[in-house]
Design a protein around this motif. Structure first.
Motif, PDB file in Angstrom:
ATOM      1  N   CYS A  53      -9.610   2.244 -54.187  1.00 35.66           N
ATOM      2  CA  CYS A  53     -10.852   2.248 -53.407  1.00 35.66           C
ATOM      3  C   CYS A  53     -10.781   3.174 -52.190  1.00 35.66           C
ATOM      4  O   CYS A  53     -11.778   3.382 -51.518  1.00 35.66           O
TER       5      CYS A  53
ATOM      6  N   CYS B 211      -4.650  -2.061 -53.338  1.00 33.90           N
ATOM      7  CA  CYS B 211      -4.827  -3.150 -52.384  1.00 33.90           C
ATOM      8  C   CYS B 211      -5.090  -4.488 -53.088  1.00 33.90           C
ATOM      9  O   CYS B 211      -5.407  -4.515 -54.283  1.00 33.90           O
TER      10      CYS B 211
ATOM     11  N   CYS C 221      -8.508  -4.843 -54.871  1.00 31.53           N
ATOM     12  CA  CYS C 221      -8.601  -4.110 -56.134  1.00 31.53           C
ATOM     13  C   CYS C 221      -7.766  -4.793 -57.210  1.00 31.53           C
ATOM     14  O   CYS C 221      -8.158  -4.805 -58.376  1.00 31.53           O
TER      15      CYS C 221
HETATM   16 ZN   LIG Z   1      -8.441  -1.085 -52.997  1.00 33.52          ZN
END
Ligand SMILES: [Zn+2]
Ligand SMILES: [Zn+2]
Length: 141
Positions: A95, A129, A132
């Motif tokens: 992201c 992360c 995600c």
């Molecule tokens: Zn992410």
């Protein structure tokens, strides 16, 4: 963040409403915004705000040691951190978010490494992360 404004006043910095808006935006942001991010957000309130004003204000805040510019690239752009203290960062490859890493990394420390004296250590970690990962996980189910 109002503390920054007080400190700028003490330093004799002219505080236009635009400059205050930039300082306030940075104070609220946790996402390490790029110049474009800041410009877009401030323009909603100050339509006449130019990119040049954003740049010059960021440069000023950086010179005063109130913010830092990260060399980690967010979508190929430099981004800014309202926390001037040295800390590590994590870039999510999915992201593109940049997160603060509040870890005391034992490998990266001040001291001597291969005969060189390390005076500053700032790590950039890359990966996926937690948000995600959660999305990936629920997509599988
Ligand atoms: Zn992410
Ligand atoms: Zn940060």
């Amino acid at each position: 963040m109002m503390e920054i404004i007080e400190r700028l006043k003490v330093k004799g910095i002219t505080l236009t409403p635009q400059r205050i808006a930039i300082v306030e935006f940075l104070g609220k942001s946790v996402a390490h915004p790029t110049v474009e991010d800041i410009h877009k957000a401030i323009k909603r309130k100050y339509p006449t705000m130019s990119m040049a004003t954003v740049y010059s204000t960021l440069r000023l805040l950086k010179e005063l040691g109130e913010i830092q510019e990260l060399s980690i690239m967010k979508r190929g752009k430099a981004c800014f951190d309202p926390n001037p203290k040295l800390h590590h960062h994590f870039l999510c490859r999915k992201c593109g978010k940049i997160l603060d890493m509040d870890v005391d990394c034992p490998i990266i420390k001040k001291g001597w490494v291969s005969g060189c004296r390390v005076e500053e250590a700032q790590a950039y970690l890359y990966g996926v992360c937690s948000e995600c990962l959660k999305k990936e996980q629920s997509a599988k189910e």
